[in-house]
Design a protein around this motif. Structure first.
Motif, short mmCIF file in Angstrom:
data_model
loop_
_atom_site.label_atom_id
_atom_site.label_comp_id
_atom_site.label_asym_id
_atom_site.label_seq_id
_atom_site.Cartn_x
_atom_site.Cartn_y
_atom_site.Cartn_z
N LYS A 111 55.09 46.06 40.86
CA LYS A 111 53.64 45.98 40.61
C LYS A 111 53.18 44.45 40.60
CE LYS A 111 50.54 47.43 36.41
NZ LYS A 111 49.92 47.91 34.95
N GLU A 112 54.32 44.07 39.95
CA GLU A 112 54.06 41.75 39.32
C GLU A 112 53.96 41.29 41.28
OE1 GLU A 112 57.45 38.85 38.82
OE2 GLU A 112 56.59 40.22 36.43
N CYS B 271 40.00 38.89 46.02
CA CYS B 271 40.51 39.81 45.32
C CYS B 271 41.26 39.26 45.00
CB CYS B 271 40.63 40.26 46.84
SG CYS B 271 41.62 41.76 46.22
N PRO B 272 41.49 40.05 43.54
CA PRO B 272 42.06 38.73 42.46
C PRO B 272 43.87 40.63 42.57
CG PRO B 272 40.44 41.44 41.01
CD PRO B 272 40.39 41.03 43.01
N ARG B 273 43.67 41.27 43.62
CA ARG B 273 44.94 41.91 43.89
C ARG B 273 45.30 41.47 45.70
NH1 ARG B 273 44.75 41.88 39.50
NH2 ARG B 273 44.71 43.83 37.85
N ARG B 274 46.73 41.99 45.87
CA ARG B 274 47.44 41.55 47.54
C ARG B 274 46.47 43.13 48.35
NH1 ARG B 274 52.51 41.01 50.11
NH2 ARG B 274 52.36 41.04 51.61
N ILE B 275 46.09 44.24 47.84
CA ILE B 275 45.27 45.18 48.01
C ILE B 275 43.80 45.26 47.99
CG2 ILE B 275 45.63 48.03 49.01
CD1 ILE B 275 47.76 48.00 47.85
N LEU C 82 36.30 55.03 48.64
CA LEU C 82 36.46 53.97 48.20
C LEU C 82 37.50 54.65 46.89
CD1 LEU C 82 34.45 50.49 48.88
CD2 LEU C 82 36.33 51.29 50.27
N GLN C 83 36.77 54.80 46.11
CA GLN C 83 37.32 55.10 44.75
C GLN C 83 38.19 56.04 45.17
OE1 GLN C 83 35.73 54.58 41.34
NE2 GLN C 83 37.68 54.91 40.97
N GLN C 84 37.97 56.64 46.00
CA GLN C 84 39.58 57.64 45.93
C GLN C 84 40.97 57.24 46.49
OE1 GLN C 84 38.64 60.19 49.58
NE2 GLN C 84 40.92 60.04 50.32
N TRP C 85 40.54 56.18 47.12
CA TRP C 85 41.53 55.55 47.32
C TRP C 85 42.49 54.96 46.99
CZ3 TRP C 85 44.12 53.36 51.66
CH2 TRP C 85 44.48 53.77 53.09
N GLN C 86 41.42 53.90 45.75
CA GLN C 86 41.77 53.02 44.45
C GLN C 86 42.38 54.43 43.80
OE1 GLN C 86 39.16 51.15 41.96
NE2 GLN C 86 40.89 49.88 42.15
N ASP C 87 41.88 55.60 43.58
CA ASP C 87 42.46 56.69 42.65
C ASP C 87 44.16 56.52 42.98
OD1 ASP C 87 40.74 56.05 40.46
OD2 ASP C 87 39.43 58.09 41.22
N GLU C 88 43.63 57.08 44.22
CA GLU C 88 45.08 57.83 44.88
C GLU C 88 46.57 56.71 45.56
OE1 GLU C 88 45.82 60.17 48.38
OE2 GLU C 88 43.65 61.40 47.34
N LEU C 89 46.07 54.88 45.53
CA LEU C 89 47.05 54.25 45.30
C LEU C 89 47.66 54.33 44.23
CD1 LEU C 89 44.52 51.25 47.47
CD2 LEU C 89 47.09 52.50 48.03
N MET C 90 47.33 54.54 42.71
CA MET C 90 47.30 53.94 41.40
C MET C 90 47.65 55.96 40.95
SD MET C 90 48.30 53.02 38.45
CE MET C 90 47.75 50.99 39.55
N GLU C 91 47.79 57.12 41.00
CA GLU C 91 47.97 58.07 40.69
C GLU C 91 49.36 58.30 41.93
OE1 GLU C 91 45.01 61.10 41.16
OE2 GLU C 91 43.23 59.89 39.64
N LEU C 92 49.53 58.18 42.83
CA LEU C 92 50.29 58.54 43.63
C LEU C 92 51.55 57.49 43.90
CD1 LEU C 92 48.58 60.69 46.48
CD2 LEU C 92 49.55 61.31 44.25
N LEU C 93 51.12 56.23 43.85
CA LEU C 93 52.18 55.32 44.13
C LEU C 93 52.73 53.66 43.10
CD1 LEU C 93 52.01 54.90 48.26
CD2 LEU C 93 53.49 56.21 47.03
N LEU C 94 50.92 54.15 42.08
CA LEU C 94 51.29 52.96 41.42
C LEU C 94 50.67 51.65 42.12
CD1 LEU C 94 54.11 53.73 39.49
CD2 LEU C 94 51.89 53.69 38.67
N PRO D 127 48.40 48.84 42.34
CA PRO D 127 47.56 48.14 41.76
C PRO D 127 46.47 47.66 43.43
CG PRO D 127 49.39 46.60 42.01
CD PRO D 127 49.85 48.22 41.68
N SER D 128 45.22 47.33 43.04
CA SER D 128 44.12 47.24 43.88
C SER D 128 43.29 47.16 43.49
CB SER D 128 44.09 48.70 45.11
OG SER D 128 43.02 49.93 44.67
#
Length: 931
Positions: A924-925, A338-342, A296-308, A310-311
Motif C-alpha cells: 500500500k505504501e 495524481c496522488p496515487r500510482r494508479i 470510474l467509481q466502480q473501478w475505484q471501488d473494486e480496486l480497494m474492495e478486492l485488492l486493497l 489505493p487509487s
C-alpha cells in the motif's frame, strides 16, 4: 456426581479439559460460533482423544447458502476467513499443525448449522466417553476456543449422571444430524489454508522481482488479498490472464486485448494485472486507467474492495482518492499531480480534446495504460461486410479516442484494452485494436518498418479466419510471417529453439529475411517447416496471440484438468414476458399520451434540426414509465425544476446530438416552443395526469414479486430481486408506490442510485443511506429487494439475488447485457436465474422486439452479446424507418466474427496454497506514491 468449576478458581484448560480428554475414546461437543479460533486448542487436549472428535457449531450461513454444495463451501470459506487465521501468533502454529493432521486423518469432524436453524447456539455442552467405560457430560458458558478455556471468566458444570449424559447426547445428535448441518469436509479450502498458514512467510515488494516464475509472483500478491479472503478467489480464466500480462510485461511490455463476455470479471483481471506490473516496476511510471465516466467509481471501488489497491480518480476538476478525499487542484494542469500510482480518468476528457488535459497525459511515461470499453476507439468509417482487400486496407480515419491511444502507445511499457465486443460491424475492428497496441511495441504486428505481412489488415484477417494459410511449402516464404514478429520462447518450444539459435534476447521481435540462413537445416526442417508453418495461421496469428476472449458458454462446458470439474459452474437464464402476449396494454389515457408525445416530436422535427434524436429520448422516458414521461414533459414546460435524471451518459462518444437534460448545442430551440408545440405538450401532460398511477408495469412487477403473475409459480421476493431502470424518476416512483402497499409492510426496499440519492424505504418512508450499506446488506442476505439505475449499478455484484426485472429496456444493448451480468455472475449460488422484461404494447420497445425477436439469438451467438451498434435499430424504429432497421440487422448478422474456441485461453494454477505472502502494508505504501 455434579461438579462445578470456575475459571476464577482454576484454569479450566488444565483442571478440566486436559484431564477429561486424556485417553478418551470419543468427544462430542456443542460449540458456539464457527470461527478459526474454534481450533486454537486443537493441538492441545483434543489431540489426546484416542477416538473421533465431533464438533457442531453455527455460523452466519444463510439458508440460501445451502442451495448447492458450492454455495455451502463458499459460505464456510467466508466464515473461516472472517476469523483472520493468517494473523495467528507463532505460538499457535503447533496447534495449527496438529489441526491439519487431525482434519487430514478425519479425526476431527466439524458440522456447521446456519443461524436460521435454531438461532445462535448459546448452549455449550459436551459428552466425553472414556476407555474405562465411564462417561461425563458438561455444560456451561465455555466455547471451544483458546480465549474461552484460558482467558475469559467462565463457569462449567460437570455431571456423570446417566440421565444428564443421555440428555446432552440427545441434544448433540439432534443438531449433528440436522439436514441443514454442513460438513466442514465439503470445504477443502479450510484444510488447505491451515497447511498454508503453517509455512506462511511474509515477503517484501523488492523480493518479488527476484522470483522468476510469474505464477509464483501472482500467487504471493493475491493469496491474502480481499478477493481471496472475503470472496472466493480468482477463477482459472482470471488467473491465466493476470499471469500472462505479467509474463509479457517482463518481455518488454504486455500488449493484450481482454475480450471476455460480460459477467466474467474483466475489471478484477485488469486490476490484478496492473497491480503485478506496478510491483514488478517499483520505480516505474504511473498506471493510467481510461474508462467511461460512469465506470470510474466502480473501478475505484473494486480496486480497494478486492485488492486493497489505493487509487485516485479525476472527477473533472480534481483528484479524489480511495477515501473520497478531494485534493486541491488548479484545473487541467493538476492532472499531472495524481496522488496515487494508479490514476483513473474518464475517456470523455480525451474525446473532448481539451489540449491542456491531453498534453498533460501525453507528457509522461507509464508502466501501463488500461482502456476499458476499448471498442469506443474506432475508425469513423467501417468497411462493409463484403468489402474487398483494398477497402479493408484503406488507412483508417481514427476517432479522437483511437487517435489518442495511438499517441500514448509509445509512452507506455504495457497496454491492456478491454471490451466485450471487439467486433461489431466488421472483423477489421479487432485488427484496429491490435494496430493501437502495435504503437510502441514490435511484438504485436511487427517491427517499426511496417514490412510485416501482418500489417496488411486484409491478409491478417484472411489467415485469422481460415480463408488463407501461411505458406509452408517454401520455408523462406513462410519465414516472412514468423520472423516479424518472432513469438517469445514461452509461446512454443520451437520458438525457444529458434531464438537460442539466433542468440536473440526475449525482448527482440523483428528479424530480417536473411536471419533464416543462421538457422541450421535441421531447425529449418523440424522446428519451422514441420512443426510451426503447417498450422501457423491457426496457432500464432496476431489476433490469437494478443486477444484473450472467453465466453461463459465455453467456461461452463469445458473441463478443468486440475479439478475434474468445469471451469465455471453453469448458470442458465429463464426469460419471462418475451412472447407477444408479454407486452403490457396501456389504458386509453396513457395510450393517447404516448401518441401525443409522438405528435409533439413530429411538430418539433419540422422546425428544429436533430429533433428526431430528441424525439427518441422523449419516447425512451415514456417507454420506461409513465411517471418518467410525465416529469420530463413537466420540466420542458417549466412546471417542475429542470434537474438532470440519473442517466449519467458519459461523453466518450463524439458529435453527440442534443439531448434532454443536457445543456449543449441548440438547447434554446427546445425551450422556445411554438404555440402548437406547447399545446401538444400540455395535452400530453394532462392525459398522463388523467391516467394517474395506473401504470401496468407497476402491477406486473408486483405480480412477479408476490408470485401472483400468471407466468410464475412462486414469489420472486423469496429468491431476492433487483429491478432496473435507466431513470431515477422511474425507480423512485416504483419504490414510493411499493412502500405504500400492504404487501411490503415491514420489508426494507433498497434504492441504489447516483448523486447521493441511494437509500431505503422502511415503514413506508424513504431515508438516505450510503450505497455501501446496501451492497453489504445484499451480500449478507438480509436485503432481498433492490431498485437500481443503470449508471449507478455498473459493476454491482448481486449474485445473492436470484431474479431480475427490467422495468424498461435500454436501447443500448450492452446495458441490457450488463444488467443480466449483475446476477448471472461468478458466485451465483443458483443454477438458474429468472429475468422478466417489461414493455408497453405498441411502444418503440415493442416494435423493436417484433423486428428483432427472431434474430437476437443468432446475433448473440455470433458475438457473445448484442453489439452496441444495434442501438440505431431502436432509433430507426422510433422514427418509423423499419426498412433501415432491418438493413442494419441484416448487416449485423452477416458480419463474420473471427473468434472461436481457440481464443478461449484458460489454464488453472495453484495460487491458494502459496505460503509466501506479500506484505500488505509495504504494498500500500508503494502504490500510494503520486505521479
Amino acid at each position: 456426581m455434579l461438579q462445578r468449576h470456575s475459571s476464577r478458581r482454576n484454569r479450566l484448560d488444565h483442571t478440566v479439559l486436559a484431564q477429561r480428554l486424556d485417553g478418551a475414546l470419543s468427544y462430542d461437543r456443542i460449540a458456539g460460533y464457527f470461527r478459526s479460533s474454534l481450533f486454537e486448542v486443537a493441538g492441545e487436549a483434543i489431540a489426546k482423544v484416542a477416538g473421533p472428535v465431533r464438533i457442531i457449531c453455527n455460523s452466519d450461513l444463510d439458508p440460501q447458502d445451502l442451495i448447492t454444495a458450492a454455495a455451502a463451501q463458499a459460505a464456510l470459506r467466508r466464515s473461516w476467513c472472517a476469523g483472520k487465521p493468517e494473523g495467528a501468533p507463532p505460538a499457535a502454529l503447533p496447534r495449527y499443525r496438529a489441526l491439519y493432521e487431525a482434519l487430514t486423518a478425519r479425526k476431527i469432524e466439524v458440522r456447521v448449522l446456519p443461524d436460521s436453524a435454531f438461532g445462535l447456539i448459546h448452549g455449550k455442552a459436551g459428552v466425553v466417553r472414556r476407555a474405562d467405560g465411564s462417561h461425563i457430560a458438561f455444560m456451561g458458558s465455555v466455547n471451544e476456543s483458546l480465549s474461552a478455556w484460558k482467558l475469559n471468566y467462565e463457569l462449567l458444570w460437570e455431571d456423570d449422571n446417566p440421565e444428564t449424559i443421555a440428555w446432552v447426547q440427545e441434544e448433540f445428535d439432534a443438531l449433528w444430524n440436522d439436514a441443514r448441518a454442513v460438513d466442514l469436509a465439503c470445504c477443502p479450502f479450510i484444510k488447505q489454508d491451515v497447511e498454508r498458514i503453517i509455512s506462511r512467510k511474509v515477503i517484501e515488494p523488492s523480493d518479488l522481482t527476484t522470483i522468476v516464475d510469474p505464477t509464483a509472483v501472482a500467487a504471493a500478491v493475491a493469496v491474502e488479498s480481499p478477493v481471496y479472503r472475503r470472496e472466493q478467489g480468482l477463477w482459472p480464466h482470471q488467473k491465466y490472464f493476470a499471469r500472462l500480462a505479467l509474463e509479457r510485461h517482463r518481455l518488454g511490455g504486455a500488449r493484450l486485448v481482454l475480450a471476455d463476455q460480460v459477467g466474467l470479471g474483466k475489471t478484477v483481471q485488469l486490476a490484478m494485472a496492473a497491480m503485478l506490473m506496478a510491483l514488478d516496476d517499483p520505480d516505474g511510471g504511473p498506471i493510467l486507467v481510461l474508462a467511461p465516466k460512469p465506470l470510474l467509481q466502480q473501478w475505484q471501488d473494486e480496486l480497494m474492495e478486492l485488492l486493497l489497491l489505493p487509487s485516485a480518480r479525476w472527477n473533472g476538476r480534481a483528484w479524489v482518492d480511495e477515501n473520497d478525499l478531494e485534493y486541491p487542484a488548479e484545473g487541467a494542469k493538476s492532472l499531472g499531480k495524481c496522488p496515487r500510482r494508479i490514476g483513473l480518468i474518464s475517456q470523455g476528457l480525451v474525446v473532448r480534446g481539451l489540449s491542456e488535459a491531453v498534453n498533460q497525459l501525453l507528457s509522461r511515461r507509464y508502466t501501463c495504460v488500461i482502456v476499458d470499453e476499448a471498442h469506443r476507439a474506432r475508425r469513423r468509417k467501417v468497411p462493409k461486410v463484403d468489402a474487398n482487400a483494398d477497402e479493408i486496407n484503406e488507412r483508417a480515419d481514427p476517432n479522437k479516442l483511437m487517435s489518442f491511444l495511438r499517441k500514448i502507445g509509445p509512452k507506455t511499457k504495457s497496454m491492456l484494452l478491454a471490451t466485450a465486443t471487439p467486433v461489431q460491424l466488421h472483423p477489421v475492428e479487432a485488427w484496429d485494436l491490435l494496430h493501437i497496441l502495435s504503437h510502441g511495441n514490435e511484438g504485436v504486428l511487427g517491427g517499426c518498418t511496417h514490412t510485416s505481412p501482418w500489417f496488411q489488415a486484409s491478409r491478417c484477417l484472411e489467415i485469422a479466419t481460415g480463408d488463407a494459410t501461411v505458406p509452408s511449402a517454401d520455408v523462406r516464404e513462410g519465414w516472412q510471417y514468423v520472423r516479424d514478429p518472432l513469438p517469445s520462447k514461452f509461446e512454443d518450444s520451437a520458438f525457444d529453439r529458434i531464438r537460442r539459435s539466433l542468440d536473440a534476447s526475449d525482448s527482440r521481435w523483428q528479424f530480417n529475411p536473411e536471419s533464416l540462413d543462421k538457422l541450421s537445416k535441421a531447425i529449418q526442417r523440424v522446428q519451422l517447416q514441420n512443426q510451426l508453418l503447417p498450422n501457423y495461421g491457426d496457432n500464432f496469428n496476431p489476433l490469437l496471440r494478443c486477444i484473450v476472449r472467453r465466453t461463459r458458454a465455453y467456461l461452463e462446458a469445458t473441463i478443468n484438468p486440475a479439478t475434474g470439474g468445469y471451469f465455471l459452474p453453469k448458470v442458465t437464464v429463464k426469460l419471462f414476458g418475451e412472447d407477444d402476449n408479454g407486452a403490457l396494454v396501456l389504458g386509453s389515457y396513457l395510450r393517447d399520451a404516448y401518441q401525443e408525445a409522438e405528435a409533439f416530436s413530429q411538430l418539433l422535427q419540422l422546425r428544429v434540426k436533430g429533433a428526431g434524436f430528441f424525439k427518441t429520448l422523449l419516447l425512451r422516458r415514456l417507454g420506461s414509465s409513465m411517471e418518467a414521461g410525465r416529469r420530463t414533459i413537466a420540466r420542458l414546460l417549466g412546471v417542475e425544476p429542470d434537474t438532470l435524471d440519473d442517466e449519467e451518459e458519459d461523453d466518450a462518444e463524439e458529435e453527440m446530438p442534443a439531448q434532454v437534460g443536457r445543456r449543449p448545442q441548440g438547447v434554446s430551440d427546445f425551450k422556445n416552443f411554438t404555440d402548437a408545440e406547447i399545446a401538444s405538450l400540455r395535452r400530453c401532460l394532462n392525459l398522463l395526469k388523467q391516467g394517474g398511477s395506473n401504470d401496468p408495469k407497476l402491477e406486473a412487477l408486483i405480480g412477479y414479486l408476490r408470485g401472483t403473475h400468471s407466468d410464475v409459480s412462486r414469489s420472486w421476493l423469496d429468491l431476492g430481486c433487483i429491478l432496473f431502470s435507466q431513470y431515477y424518476d422511474t425507480v423512485r416512483w416504483i419504490g414510493d408506490e411499493m412502500a405504500k402497499r400492504a404487501e411490503f409492510v415491514g420489508m426494507d426496499i433498497g434504492l441504489y442510485a447516483g448523486s447521493n440519492r441511494s437509500g431505503l424505504w422502511r415503514d413506508g418512508k424513504f431515508q438516505r443511506c450510503d450505497r455501501n450499506v446496501l451492497k453489504d446488506r445484499v451480500r449478507a442476505g438480509n436485503l432481498k429487494l433492490m431498485l437500481g439505475t443503470d449508471a449507478a449499478s455498473e459493476g454491482l455484484n448481486l449474485q445473492r439475488l436470484g431474479t431480475l426485472i427490467n422495468i424498461d429496456l435500454p436501447w443500448n444493448p450492452t446495458r441490457l447485457e450488463q444488467r443480466k451480468g449483475r446476477i448471472q455472475r461468478i458466485g451465483q449460488a443458483r443454477n438458474e436465474i429468472w429475468i422478466a422484461n417489461l414493455r408497453y404494447r405498441g411502444s418503440v420497445e415493442d416494435r423493436v422486439h417484433q423486428v428483432l425477436a427472431d434474430r437476437l439469438e443468432a446475433i448473440h451467438g455470433l458475438f457473445g452479446q448484442i453489439p452496441d451498434t444495434l442501438e440505431d435499430v431502436w432509433v430507426q424504429v422510433a422514427l418509423h424507418d423499419e426498412q433501415a432497421a432491418k438493413q442494419l440487422i441484416d448487416r449485423t448478422t452477416a458480419t463474420r466474427n473471427p473468434f472461436d474456441a481457440k481464443y478461449s485461453k484458460v489454464e488453472d494454477a495453484d495460487w491458494e496454497t502459496c505460503a509466501s505472502v506479500l506484505n500488505g502494508v509495504s504494498m500500500k505504501e508503494l502504490l500510494s506514491r503520486g505521479w
